[in-house]
Motif scaffolding. Structure first.
Motif, short mmCIF file in Angstrom:
data_model
loop_
_atom_site.label_atom_id
_atom_site.label_comp_id
_atom_site.label_asym_id
_atom_site.label_seq_id
_atom_site.Cartn_x
_atom_site.Cartn_y
_atom_site.Cartn_z
N ARG A 1 0.82 -1.22 0.00
CA ARG A 1 0.00 0.00 0.00
C ARG A 1 0.85 1.27 0.00
NH1 ARG A 1 -3.68 0.53 5.13
NH2 ARG A 1 -3.59 2.71 4.53
N ILE A 2 2.08 1.16 -0.50
CA ILE A 2 2.99 2.31 -0.43
C ILE A 2 2.48 3.52 -1.23
CG2 ILE A 2 4.46 1.46 -2.32
CD1 ILE A 2 6.82 2.74 -0.78
N SER A 3 1.90 3.28 -2.42
CA SER A 3 1.40 4.40 -3.23
C SER A 3 0.23 5.08 -2.52
CB SER A 3 0.96 3.91 -4.61
OG SER A 3 2.06 3.44 -5.33
N GLU A 4 -0.65 4.27 -1.95
CA GLU A 4 -1.80 4.80 -1.21
C GLU A 4 -1.34 5.60 0.01
OE1 GLU A 4 -5.43 3.01 1.53
OE2 GLU A 4 -4.44 1.70 0.07
N THR A 5 -0.32 5.07 0.70
CA THR A 5 0.19 5.75 1.90
C THR A 5 0.85 7.07 1.54
OG1 THR A 5 0.60 3.60 2.95
CG2 THR A 5 1.68 5.50 3.92
N LEU A 6 1.61 7.09 0.47
CA LEU A 6 2.25 8.35 0.04
C LEU A 6 1.20 9.39 -0.32
CD1 LEU A 6 5.35 7.30 -2.10
CD2 LEU A 6 5.35 8.91 -0.19
N HIS A 7 0.13 8.94 -0.97
CA HIS A 7 -0.95 9.87 -1.35
C HIS A 7 -1.60 10.47 -0.11
CE1 HIS A 7 -4.32 11.64 -3.49
NE2 HIS A 7 -5.14 11.01 -2.66
N SER A 8 -1.92 9.62 0.87
CA SER A 8 -2.57 10.11 2.09
C SER A 8 -1.62 11.00 2.90
CB SER A 8 -3.06 8.94 2.96
OG SER A 8 -1.98 8.16 3.42
N LEU A 9 -0.32 10.68 2.85
CA LEU A 9 0.67 11.49 3.57
C LEU A 9 0.75 12.89 2.99
CD1 LEU A 9 2.75 11.43 5.82
CD2 LEU A 9 4.40 10.48 4.22
N GLN A 10 0.63 12.98 1.66
CA GLN A 10 0.69 14.29 1.00
C GLN A 10 -0.55 15.14 1.28
OE1 GLN A 10 2.72 14.20 -3.13
NE2 GLN A 10 2.14 12.08 -2.74
N ILE A 11 -1.64 14.49 1.67
CA ILE A 11 -2.83 15.23 2.08
C ILE A 11 -2.58 15.92 3.42
CG2 ILE A 11 -5.20 14.91 2.95
CD1 ILE A 11 -5.60 12.82 0.78
#
Length: 516
Positions: free
Chosen positions: A384-394
């Motif tokens: 889930r690294i891509s999903e985590t990076l996206h949520s982190l950037q939020i």
């Protein structure tokens, strides 16, 4: 408390018009169009026409801004008060803070004014890390453009008020208290408010929207009990009306971000820090601080031009021996006030998001998703690294390369995360409960020599010195680490991780005899 305001309007005198014509001819010998002048001054083209034709008055603030942007001193002989009165503007600023000082942000104000006045955006969200100046910018913007609206209303969501309370306030104010009892259902209340927003030109400001957003894995979603805010914002963004809702938030908002775009009536504005010159103005208002241009640049860039953080730093440096030179010589600390500000952001992160932040701090330089994935130990986190990076950037402003393939943290965040990482690692080793220590490497064997040396200095050395202090001497520490190593071999021999390697790297730093 609601209040009304009547503004007299002002016209140019012949002397004022002559000064403007002279300045415009110097700026462009071939003449400037109204659109070009509007672009330079940040005013709407219609407002520029009013000023130059001298047939309809404008507010004094508008006239003052016009002269300022054209680099002309406004004298009392340049304008005259008209007998006409401007339309009544109804304003309710609630508990809006008083802006004591405002630095820079000319470009940001110009863009936002254009979005609201020229592009007629329905919803604009100003986002950014705590202390970056979102509230001050929104208030300055609202006061600059208030004459363009019939109603201006400011509210804070910091105490998470029920949506019905906010909508009730708005409807009663815009209807001049003509609406007593609101409809029972929330969707009916939203519809009623939208009817008023179609009839009237309103500017609504909701501050601290992050207060209604959920923490943890629910990036950009709403807290329990605040879900109807999502329905409200979605309707506001998607239904046609002639008003504008301005939001400020430390985090982005998922359900309206999908409706946004550079040519759409919904837009996000990510606010960044002040530049070097603007940042120095903050220090000038607080004390006489001595530094070279290079030292100013290092200091302000380290704190990412964050106005609130620079204010903290200015008060600290005011009495610091040697001012900035001495401060830079001993390092760039994270003050208690800054730590408290960043703790708010960190505590809202999920464990997956924290894991990535620690890796970004360990690398100390931009890293690709591919390399980041190869560092991560657990398959669940890898998948889930891509999903985590996206949520982190939020939730946090990550620094990205131009092609978007490499990620890193701002300098201040690297310092903060590094400090938190070291503290947590020492606590885990002390208690023997190894989690972070097992999932993250203190030293990257495949890194460049310069990076390895940096990691030794930033992680291995301070961790080892703190542990010696905790265990009172080196021998006690070595015995404890040996015990941890034996337990790893007995209890979790097949568990992938970095704990064994980390312990050996600490032994190497201690010059421990590893024979046998």
């Amino acid at each position: 408390m609601a209040k009304t305001k009547k503004n007299c309007t002002y016209l140019l005198t012949a002397a004022g018009k002559q000064k403007i014509d002279k300045q415009l001819s110097e700026l462009s010998p071939n003449g400037c169009s109204d659109s070009q002048i509007a672009q330079v001054t940040g005013l709407h083209r219609t407002t520029v026409k009013k000023i130059l034709k001298m047939d309809r008055g404008v507010s004094f603030r508008t006239l003052e801004n016009f002269f300022t942007h054209l680099a002309i001193d406004l004298k009392s002989s340049d304008y005259q008060e008209t007998q006409l009165q401007k339309k009544t503007i109804y304003q309710d600023w609630g508990d809006a803070p008083d802006i004591q000082a405002f630095f820079g942000r000319e470009t940001e104000l110009k863009t936002l004014k254009q979005w609201i006045i020229k592009h007629r955006c329905r919803l604009i969200a100003i986002t950014g890390i705590g202390g970056i100046g979102k509230t001050d910018l929104s208030l300055r913007l609202a006061r600059d453009i208030q004459d363009e609206f019939e109603f201006v209303i400011w509210r804070s969501l910091i105490n998470t008020p029920p949506l019905t309370e906010i909508i009730g306030d708005l409807i009663k104010f815009i209807s001049h208290q003509q609406i007593g009892n609101l409809p029972d259902k929330i969707h009916q209340q939203i519809s009623l408010l939208l009817e008023y927003l179609k009839k009237h030109h309103c500017l609504l400001i909701l501050d601290n929207v992050e207060s209604i957003l959920a923490a943890g894995d629910s990036a950009g979603k709403y807290k329990s009990g605040c879900e109807n805010y999502g329905q409200f914002l979605s309707k506001f963004a998607s239904v046609y009306h002639q008003s504008c809702l301005l939001l400020t938030s430390r985090e982005k908002i998922n359900n309206i971000e999908r409706l946004s775009g550079k040519c759409k009536p919904v837009r996000f504005f990510e606010l960044r820090g002040l530049n070097i010159l603007e940042g120095r103005e903050i220090f000038d208002t607080i004390g006489d601080i001595v530094a070279t241009d290079e030292q100013w640049q290092k200091l302000i860039e380290f704190y990412n031009g964050n106005p609130l953080v620079l204010e903290y730093a200015a008060h600290y440096l005011k009495d610091f021996p040697g001012n900035i030179a001495g401060f830079l010589a001993v390092g760039k600390p994270i003050f208690a006030n800054i730590r408290e500000l960043l703790d708010w952001h960190f505590e809202r992160l999920s464990n997956f998001e924290k894991e990535i932040l620690y890796w970004l701090a360990i690398h100390q330089e931009p890293i690709s998703i591919t390399n980041l994935k190869s560092d991560i130990v657990t398959k669940a986190a890898q998948d889930r690294i891509s999903e985590t990076l996206h949520s982190l950037q939020i939730k946090l402003p990550l620094e990205k390369s131009k092609d978007g393939k490499y990620f890193t943290l701002q300098s201040m965040l690297i310092e903060y995360i590094t400090e938190k990482f070291i503290t947590t690692i020492c606590q885990e080793i002390k208690t023997g409960k190894l989690e972070l220590f097992h999932h993250h490497a203190l030293l990257l064997a495949t890194a460049k020599d310069c990076t390895i040396n940096t990691q030794k200095r930033i992680f291995i050395e301070p961790i080892t010195l703190r542990l010696i202090e905790i265990f009172q001497n080196q021998q006690n520490l070595e015995n404890h680490l040996q015990s941890l190593l034996e337990n790893l071999g007995k209890n979790t021999p097949m568990r992938p991780g970095y704990a064994g390697e980390n312990i050996q790297n600490i032994f190497c730093y201690l010059n421990t005899n590893l024979t046998g």
